[in-house]
Scaffold this motif. Structure first.
Motif, PDB file in Angstrom:
ATOM      1  N   ILE A 162      -2.471   7.801 -13.146  1.00 20.15           N
ATOM      2  CA  ILE A 162      -1.850   6.763 -13.873  1.00 20.15           C
ATOM      3  C   ILE A 162      -2.689   5.455 -13.659  1.00 20.15           C
ATOM      4  O   ILE A 162      -2.874   4.669 -14.460  1.00 20.15           O
ATOM      5  CB  ILE A 162      -0.419   6.551 -13.716  1.00 20.15           C
ATOM      6  CG1 ILE A 162       0.313   7.891 -14.216  1.00 20.15           C
ATOM      7  CG2 ILE A 162       0.157   5.500 -14.474  1.00 20.15           C
ATOM      8  CD1 ILE A 162       0.123   8.370 -15.636  1.00 20.15           C
ATOM      9  N   SER A 163      -3.141   5.211 -12.488  1.00 17.93           N
ATOM     10  CA  SER A 163      -3.886   4.063 -12.043  1.00 17.93           C
ATOM     11  C   SER A 163      -4.721   4.418 -10.927  1.00 17.93           C
ATOM     12  O   SER A 163      -4.353   5.090 -10.071  1.00 17.93           O
ATOM     13  CB  SER A 163      -2.947   3.027 -11.826  1.00 17.93           C
ATOM     14  OG  SER A 163      -3.449   1.591 -11.426  1.00 17.93           O
ATOM     15  N   ASP A 164      -5.792   3.524 -10.879  1.00 18.54           N
ATOM     16  CA  ASP A 164      -6.664   3.739  -9.272  1.00 18.54           C
ATOM     17  C   ASP A 164      -6.580   2.463  -8.545  1.00 18.54           C
ATOM     18  O   ASP A 164      -7.527   2.564  -7.766  1.00 18.54           O
ATOM     19  CB  ASP A 164      -7.965   4.278  -9.834  1.00 18.54           C
ATOM     20  CG  ASP A 164      -8.923   3.237 -10.708  1.00 18.54           C
ATOM     21  OD1 ASP A 164      -8.011   2.165 -11.089  1.00 18.54           O
ATOM     22  OD2 ASP A 164     -10.128   3.222 -10.697  1.00 18.54           O
ATOM     23  N   ASN A 165      -6.159   1.475  -8.872  1.00 18.65           N
ATOM     24  CA  ASN A 165      -5.910   0.436  -8.166  1.00 18.65           C
ATOM     25  C   ASN A 165      -4.658  -0.326  -8.309  1.00 18.65           C
ATOM     26  O   ASN A 165      -4.035  -0.358  -9.515  1.00 18.65           O
ATOM     27  CB  ASN A 165      -7.188  -0.699  -8.400  1.00 18.65           C
ATOM     28  CG  ASN A 165      -7.062  -1.341  -9.854  1.00 18.65           C
ATOM     29  OD1 ASN A 165      -6.546  -2.266  -9.986  1.00 18.65           O
ATOM     30  ND2 ASN A 165      -7.639  -0.476 -10.701  1.00 18.65           N
ATOM     31  N   THR A 166      -4.191  -0.885  -7.200  1.00 23.87           N
ATOM     32  CA  THR A 166      -2.825  -1.657  -7.143  1.00 23.87           C
ATOM     33  C   THR A 166      -2.667  -2.685  -8.190  1.00 23.87           C
ATOM     34  O   THR A 166      -1.443  -2.937  -8.730  1.00 23.87           O
ATOM     35  CB  THR A 166      -2.339  -2.191  -5.930  1.00 23.87           C
ATOM     36  OG1 THR A 166      -3.541  -2.970  -5.397  1.00 23.87           O
ATOM     37  CG2 THR A 166      -2.347  -0.853  -5.004  1.00 23.87           C
ATOM     38  N   LYS A 167      -3.661  -3.149  -8.573  1.00 24.57           N
ATOM     39  CA  LYS A 167      -3.699  -4.502  -9.504  1.00 24.57           C
ATOM     40  C   LYS A 167      -3.726  -4.074 -10.878  1.00 24.57           C
ATOM     41  O   LYS A 167      -3.710  -5.021 -11.797  1.00 24.57           O
ATOM     42  CB  LYS A 167      -4.947  -5.585  -9.038  1.00 24.57           C
ATOM     43  CG  LYS A 167      -4.788  -6.107  -7.709  1.00 24.57           C
ATOM     44  CD  LYS A 167      -3.767  -6.761  -7.656  1.00 24.57           C
ATOM     45  CE  LYS A 167      -3.680  -7.556  -6.091  1.00 24.57           C
ATOM     46  NZ  LYS A 167      -2.205  -8.212  -5.849  1.00 24.57           N
ATOM     47  N   ASN A 168      -4.091  -2.751 -11.255  1.00 25.33           N
ATOM     48  CA  ASN A 168      -4.106  -2.381 -12.417  1.00 25.33           C
ATOM     49  C   ASN A 168      -5.186  -3.016 -13.414  1.00 25.33           C
ATOM     50  O   ASN A 168      -5.081  -3.276 -14.432  1.00 25.33           O
ATOM     51  CB  ASN A 168      -2.814  -2.276 -13.149  1.00 25.33           C
ATOM     52  CG  ASN A 168      -1.804  -1.441 -12.464  1.00 25.33           C
ATOM     53  OD1 ASN A 168      -2.232  -0.356 -12.156  1.00 25.33           O
ATOM     54  ND2 ASN A 168      -0.683  -1.981 -12.401  1.00 25.33           N
ATOM     55  N   ARG A 169      -6.310  -3.123 -12.938  1.00 26.72           N
ATOM     56  CA  ARG A 169      -7.422  -3.981 -13.441  1.00 26.72           C
ATOM     57  C   ARG A 169      -8.504  -3.004 -13.896  1.00 26.72           C
ATOM     58  O   ARG A 169      -8.893  -2.104 -13.027  1.00 26.72           O
ATOM     59  CB  ARG A 169      -7.947  -5.012 -12.535  1.00 26.72           C
ATOM     60  CG  ARG A 169      -6.997  -6.051 -12.486  1.00 26.72           C
ATOM     61  CD  ARG A 169      -7.543  -7.121 -11.394  1.00 26.72           C
ATOM     62  NE  ARG A 169      -8.839  -7.462 -11.483  1.00 26.72           N
ATOM     63  CZ  ARG A 169      -9.470  -8.522 -10.706  1.00 26.72           C
ATOM     64  NH1 ARG A 169      -8.309  -9.027  -9.744  1.00 26.72           N
ATOM     65  NH2 ARG A 169     -10.474  -8.777 -10.867  1.00 26.72           N
ATOM     66  N   THR A 170      -9.046  -3.034 -14.988  1.00 28.30           N
ATOM     67  CA  THR A 170     -10.207  -2.181 -15.633  1.00 28.30           C
ATOM     68  C   THR A 170     -11.356  -2.753 -14.889  1.00 28.30           C
ATOM     69  O   THR A 170     -12.445  -1.916 -15.088  1.00 28.30           O
ATOM     70  CB  THR A 170     -10.196  -2.350 -17.154  1.00 28.30           C
ATOM     71  OG1 THR A 170     -10.239  -3.802 -17.692  1.00 28.30           O
ATOM     72  CG2 THR A 170      -8.887  -1.494 -17.778  1.00 28.30           C
ATOM     73  N   ILE A 228     -12.306  -3.314 -12.192  1.00 25.94           N
ATOM     74  CA  ILE A 228     -12.413  -2.931 -10.757  1.00 25.94           C
ATOM     75  C   ILE A 228     -12.251  -1.572 -10.575  1.00 25.94           C
ATOM     76  O   ILE A 228     -12.172  -0.798  -9.635  1.00 25.94           O
ATOM     77  CB  ILE A 228     -11.700  -3.508  -9.582  1.00 25.94           C
ATOM     78  CG1 ILE A 228     -10.403  -3.445  -9.698  1.00 25.94           C
ATOM     79  CG2 ILE A 228     -12.037  -4.935  -9.671  1.00 25.94           C
ATOM     80  CD1 ILE A 228      -9.425  -4.059  -8.768  1.00 25.94           C
ATOM     81  N   ARG A 229     -12.113  -0.892 -12.009  1.00 18.84           N
ATOM     82  CA  ARG A 229     -11.953   0.508 -12.048  1.00 18.84           C
ATOM     83  C   ARG A 229     -13.272   1.342 -11.503  1.00 18.84           C
ATOM     84  O   ARG A 229     -14.275   1.074 -11.644  1.00 18.84           O
ATOM     85  CB  ARG A 229     -11.797   1.040 -13.591  1.00 18.84           C
ATOM     86  CG  ARG A 229     -11.513   2.518 -13.950  1.00 18.84           C
ATOM     87  CD  ARG A 229     -11.023   2.637 -15.267  1.00 18.84           C
ATOM     88  NE  ARG A 229      -9.696   2.203 -15.625  1.00 18.84           N
ATOM     89  CZ  ARG A 229      -9.181   1.936 -16.566  1.00 18.84           C
ATOM     90  NH1 ARG A 229      -9.707   2.355 -17.574  1.00 18.84           N
ATOM     91  NH2 ARG A 229      -7.929   1.420 -16.616  1.00 18.84           N
ATOM     92  N   GLY A 230     -13.245   2.502 -10.648  1.00 15.04           N
ATOM     93  CA  GLY A 230     -14.133   3.254 -10.153  1.00 15.04           C
ATOM     94  C   GLY A 230     -14.626   2.870  -8.893  1.00 15.04           C
ATOM     95  O   GLY A 230     -15.262   3.427  -8.346  1.00 15.04           O
ATOM     96  N   GLN A 231     -13.992   1.471  -8.357  1.00  9.46           N
ATOM     97  CA  GLN A 231     -14.448   0.981  -7.056  1.00  9.46           C
ATOM     98  C   GLN A 231     -13.701   1.623  -5.951  1.00  9.46           C
ATOM     99  O   GLN A 231     -14.163   1.523  -4.988  1.00  9.46           O
ATOM    100  CB  GLN A 231     -14.491  -0.516  -7.138  1.00  9.46           C
ATOM    101  CG  GLN A 231     -15.510  -1.043  -8.273  1.00  9.46           C
ATOM    102  CD  GLN A 231     -15.420  -2.633  -8.148  1.00  9.46           C
ATOM    103  OE1 GLN A 231     -15.199  -3.208  -7.094  1.00  9.46           O
ATOM    104  NE2 GLN A 231     -15.805  -3.257  -9.485  1.00  9.46           N
ATOM    105  N   ASN A 232     -12.638   2.211  -6.275  1.00 13.03           N
ATOM    106  CA  ASN A 232     -11.629   2.481  -5.242  1.00 13.03           C
ATOM    107  C   ASN A 232     -11.659   4.105  -5.233  1.00 13.03           C
ATOM    108  O   ASN A 232     -11.503   4.708  -6.266  1.00 13.03           O
ATOM    109  CB  ASN A 232     -10.326   2.024  -5.604  1.00 13.03           C
ATOM    110  CG  ASN A 232      -9.198   2.278  -4.479  1.00 13.03           C
ATOM    111  OD1 ASN A 232      -9.501   2.542  -3.227  1.00 13.03           O
ATOM    112  ND2 ASN A 232      -8.154   2.431  -4.762  1.00 13.03           N
ATOM    113  N   VAL A 233     -11.803   4.747  -4.145  1.00 13.26           N
ATOM    114  CA  VAL A 233     -11.698   6.182  -4.015  1.00 13.26           C
ATOM    115  C   VAL A 233     -10.261   6.683  -3.670  1.00 13.26           C
ATOM    116  O   VAL A 233      -9.654   5.939  -2.998  1.00 13.26           O
ATOM    117  CB  VAL A 233     -12.921   6.817  -2.960  1.00 13.26           C
ATOM    118  CG1 VAL A 233     -14.036   6.393  -3.621  1.00 13.26           C
ATOM    119  CG2 VAL A 233     -12.429   6.242  -1.577  1.00 13.26           C
ATOM    120  N   SER A 234      -9.975   7.885  -4.058  1.00 16.92           N
ATOM    121  CA  SER A 234      -8.738   8.421  -3.545  1.00 16.92           C
ATOM    122  C   SER A 234      -8.741   9.107  -2.005  1.00 16.92           C
ATOM    123  O   SER A 234      -9.660   9.958  -1.995  1.00 16.92           O
ATOM    124  CB  SER A 234      -8.079   9.511  -4.529  1.00 16.92           C
ATOM    125  OG  SER A 234      -7.065  10.196  -4.362  1.00 16.92           O
TER     126      SER A 234
END
Length: 578
Positions: free
Chosen positions: A100-108, A110-116
């Protein structure tokens, strides 16, 4: 819904009813490639047996994206085509999750910069993890589906694919629908299976409303016309005065719930979990699933606002209840700065949505419309996001997994060849019924389970003088008489031998025409130009009318070798694109 996903669901529903699907299996020495014109011919001449594929042996599949630590995943979007790693399979608990989201700020931006870094493990609803990722549970792969899991594919389930009908044959179902008399004539009443609007008259029909009636119709016809129809369901009445204006239509969700409550569906079924996931999910139909924005083109001074976490005004003609806010922080100069977006309440019923905010909220009021233009809102536009994972995950392939045991071959008296190196998929081949009528093969079989069929000819041979009898693997020529003429069929293959006595044996033959079987008695089988044995009887004939039906695919493979004929289990697993 993608066309391919719908095609897959239709294909499964029609298998065993409108479409009889068969896997033909055999051995072919030709060096032809898969799906060539030659293999389309060879499949009929060289198959030893065939399996009618039941609905339980096919399932939609998607690429196997197993969750891996320290890997980025892409959030799902309702407005764009989803590709790549936007869902994951947790091998430890069997659940499949939607990102659903990959970052707490829900910003496109910075998408892809954060790993799970945290494996999603919750079993219902949507949950945010401390690594910044939010995941939604879609469905669970239970042990009954594990045979469809491979390194490349995982199975998908959907309420639209569920079939809770009897495993009885189509003839039995017809008899049950018609109270034992399929030939009786009366009124066929047609009811709306889902809400619809008639395109010509603009008349509206709710679920269960009477749509039309057909009089003087045979009950069997009433049953078959609307069998597995997506829009309508039929009910047969003796006369028009008995026709009800409404009919209770139970959808698959309610049907599964009823079967769970009556213990007809157990914990081993994936539909048990699919029902539980959707029953306990906080997301309602038409809810706001997520919101993202792009702040890459704005300076910090442009992102100054006059209050913390300002809330948008949501404009919609359909939905209600959603709350969407900008998130903010206070910088070193004590200014309030926008740094993200959040959905605080998902609401429901949204089919359209736009955002508005007073310009005075921004210190620089001119940026308001620019910021709103970067926002992406993702709506759940179907019956709950987990209702139809086949569509949500855009399944475009179907897996068929069939297992044939030696005992099944023995029951059908099919001699096992030394090796098998090809299989092919044929829809609606034909056979001769007991009354002599040519019909689609498999129509009198259980639609959900696999059924073995013969595809080779077995003959009884008697030695002539000291001439050798043929052995497994040999090529032989067959001489027989038809309409007073002597005909020679060259290159028949002996795919199996059953020794009876020192001078007699049964031989399994492939690479011959099916229709010569009735003329073979008294014929000769040549192992050389001068050495032959005599055909004393035809023991078994193929169950099919040769070269009928539609060939969907042919596959040459080395994966069907038989190492131990005494304990053999032949497994055929194939993936078909739709």
């Amino acid at each position: 819904m993608s066309t391919r996903s719908q095609n897959i669901k239709n294909f499964i529903k029609e298998t065993g009813t409108k479409n009889q699907l068969f896997l033909f299996v055999g051995s072919d020495e030709n060096s032809t490639t898969s799906d060539s014109n030659q293999t389309s011919i060879d499949i009929w001449r060289n198959s030893n047996f065939a399996v009618k594929v039941g609905q339980n042996s096919l399932v939609p599949v998607i690429p196997n994206i197993t969750w891996i630590e320290k890997k980025p995943y892409r959030p799902w979007s309702s407005t764009q085509i989803n590709t790549g790693n936007y869902y994951v399979y947790n091998q430890e608990n069997g659940y499949v999750y939607l990102c659903i989201s990959d970052n707490t700020k829900n910003r496109t931006d910075i998408r892809g910069q954060n790993v799970s870094n945290i494996r999603p493990s919750h079993t219902v609803g949507t949950q945010s993890y401390s690594d910044g990722y939010s995941w939604k549970v879609l469905y669970k792969i239970t042990p009954s589906l594990e045979r469809f899991v491979s390194s490349s594919w995982i199975p998908v389930v959907s309420f639209d694919v569920f079939d809770g009908s009897s495993q009885s044959t189509l003839a039995t179902q017809t008899s049950e629908f018609c109270s034992g008399d399929p030939t009786t004539k009366g009124v066929c009443a047609v009811y709306a299976k889902k809400a619809l609007i008639e395109s010509n008259s603009s008349d509206e029909y709710a679920v269960g409303d009477l749509y039309s009636t057909m009089e003087e119709v045979a009950c069997a016809e009433c049953f078959h016309i609307f069998l597995d129809n997506d829009k309508f369901v039929s009910k047969f009445y003796g006369d028009k005065s008995s026709v009800a204006s409404t009919y209770t239509v139970t959808d698959s969700f309610d049907e599964i719930g009823e079967k769970i409550n009556s213990n007809e569906i157990s914990l081993s079924s994936p539909y048990y979990y699919l029902y539980d996931i959707n029953t306990n999910d906080e997301l309602e139909e038409g809810s706001v699933v997520s919101a993202f924005l792009d702040l890459s083109s704005f300076t910090q001074s442009q992102l100054k606002v006059t209050s913390e976490n300002p809330q948008f005004t949501i404009i919609s003609t359909t939905g209600s209840g959603a709350v969407i806010k900008l998130t903010t922080y206070i910088n070193s100069s004590n200014s309030i700065i926008v740094d993200g977006i959040t959905v605080e309440s998902n609401g429901s019923g949204y089919k359209d949505l736009s955002l508005e905010m007073d310009s005075s909220v921004f210190v620089d009021g001119s940026v308001k419309d620019l910021i709103i233009s970067t926002i992406e809102i993702n709506l759940d536009k179907i019956d709950g996001l987990g209702f139809d994972p086949v569509d949500v995950l855009d399944a475009q392939h179907l897996m068929i997994d069939v297992k044939i045991e030696k005992s099944q071959l023995e029951t059908e008296k099919v001699s096992l060849p030394d090796s098998l190196n090809f299989f092919g998929l044929i829809s609606n081949p034909e056979e001769i019924a007991s009354n002599g009528t040519q019909i689609v093969a498999g129509t009198n079989q259980n639609k959900k389970t696999d059924t073995l069929y013969r595809a080779s000819t077995k003959i009884a041979l008697s030695r002539v003088s000291t001439n050798p009898l043929p052995n497994t693997g040999e090529s032989v020529d067959i001489e027989y008489t038809k309409n007073g003429q002597t005909i020679t069929s060259k290159g028949a293959k002996v795919s199996g031998i059953q020794v009876l006595t020192s001078t007699t044996r049964n031989a399994e033959l492939s690479n011959i025409q099916y229709d010569i079987a009735d003329d073979l008695v008294g014929g000769k089988v040549y192992t050389s130009s001068s050495e032959y044995s005599t055909i004393t009887s035809v023991v078994e004939q193929p169950d099919f009318v040769q070269y009928t039906g539609s060939i969907l695919s042919t596959t040459k493979t080395n994966n069907l070798q038989i190492d131990d004929p005494d304990t053999v289990i032949i497994r055929i697993n194939m993936v078909k694109g739709m």
